[in-house]
Design an enzyme around this catalytic site. Sequence first.
Site, PDB file in Angstrom:
ATOM      1  N   THR A  20       1.211  -1.358  -0.137  1.00 31.19           N
ATOM      2  CA  THR A  20       0.370   0.016   0.475  1.00 31.19           C
ATOM      3  C   THR A  20       0.692   1.517  -0.124  1.00 31.19           C
ATOM      4  OG1 THR A  20      -2.052  -0.959   0.932  1.00 31.19           O
ATOM      5  CG2 THR A  20      -1.531   1.187   1.292  1.00 31.19           C
ATOM      6  N   THR A  95       1.436  -3.862   4.687  1.00 30.36           N
ATOM      7  CA  THR A  95       0.387  -5.041   5.876  1.00 30.36           C
ATOM      8  C   THR A  95       0.027  -5.613   5.917  1.00 30.36           C
ATOM      9  OG1 THR A  95      -0.482  -3.157   5.424  1.00 30.36           O
ATOM     10  CG2 THR A  95       1.055  -2.333   6.531  1.00 30.36           C
ATOM     11  N   ASP A  96      -0.374  -6.357   4.792  1.00 26.36           N
ATOM     12  CA  ASP A  96      -1.153  -8.001   5.078  1.00 26.36           C
ATOM     13  C   ASP A  96      -0.523  -9.091   5.723  1.00 26.36           C
ATOM     14  OD1 ASP A  96      -3.407  -6.708   3.905  1.00 26.36           O
ATOM     15  OD2 ASP A  96      -2.907  -7.923   1.954  1.00 26.36           O
TER      16      ASP A  96
END
Length: 332
Positions: A20, A95-96
Amino acid sequence: MSSADRAPHRSVLVLALGGTIAMTPTASVSGVTPTLTGSDLVAAVPGLQDIAVTAEDFRKLPGASLTNSDIVDLVSRLEHANREGVDGIVVTQGTDTLEETAFLTDLYYRGSAPVVFTGAMRSAASAGADGPANLLAAVQTATCTRAREHGVLVVLGDEIHAARHVRKMHTTSPAAFSSPATGPLGHLVEGTARLQHPLQRIGPVSLPLTAPSEVEVVTASLGSSGILLEGLDGKVSGLVVAAFGVGHVPQTWVPRLETLAASMPVVLASRIGTGPVLTSTYAFPGSESDLLSRGLIAAGTLDPYKARLLLIAHLAAGTPRPEIAKAFLDYR
């Protein structure tokens, strides 16, 4: 904090993996995708004038598409940079999977240069994008001499976390990351990393001798028959059970788990993700003491996903099964 921790002209390598933090809208699709380079990310951050920052595009993927092999390659690049004498290294990614990639990196990395993972919860085109501030804080942490003592770190929202403790706790909040069991190791204050809690590094795992092993997580849930345990023998090299509470499963699971534990390492973790698996408090069929007596391995305080990575790392390194069980004792 000594002035040396903020000395000018320190060198930092930024390795961009996508995520992201690097995403912007494109004309061809609805929504954002990874488009920004590492140099783009660095150029968007004011306050780096006294630090020699070099950016390198290592991958350009969403966090969900990174693999264990990508992280093995990343560790090789980190150790090469460490040998070259860089003062610190920052990894930007989605960040997943950030809590998992940082932990796997911590298992493998042998260098002394600090390694700091960061990312963003809001894309670069969003109002209030958090990527630039997180990247600045990560670079400032990577140049802190005390950061060498703590293993791989994760920095978001001016909080400094240990890779082994940090978890993503919210799907969208900019304050998504925390270390619920321990709290952060420190904070960024006026551009300086203040690390309050010492953390002893755990000895690294050898890099893989073979391709990463297949290890899956099976989660206990109310009334589950355990049907997902069927047919795993011969298809996976190891298993992690995300059990209820302190390490409990339905009684109907016990025969299947005992059979599986006879042929592969089966690790008992808690689906709660915070707090330890117990070893000797409960004694009913399917309790933690019952399962451990049948050959399962206690995950200690590791959540199921990090327990899976520790098991994968040792299987790929050819670690003997008794030594695998001992490795989990470091996380009690």
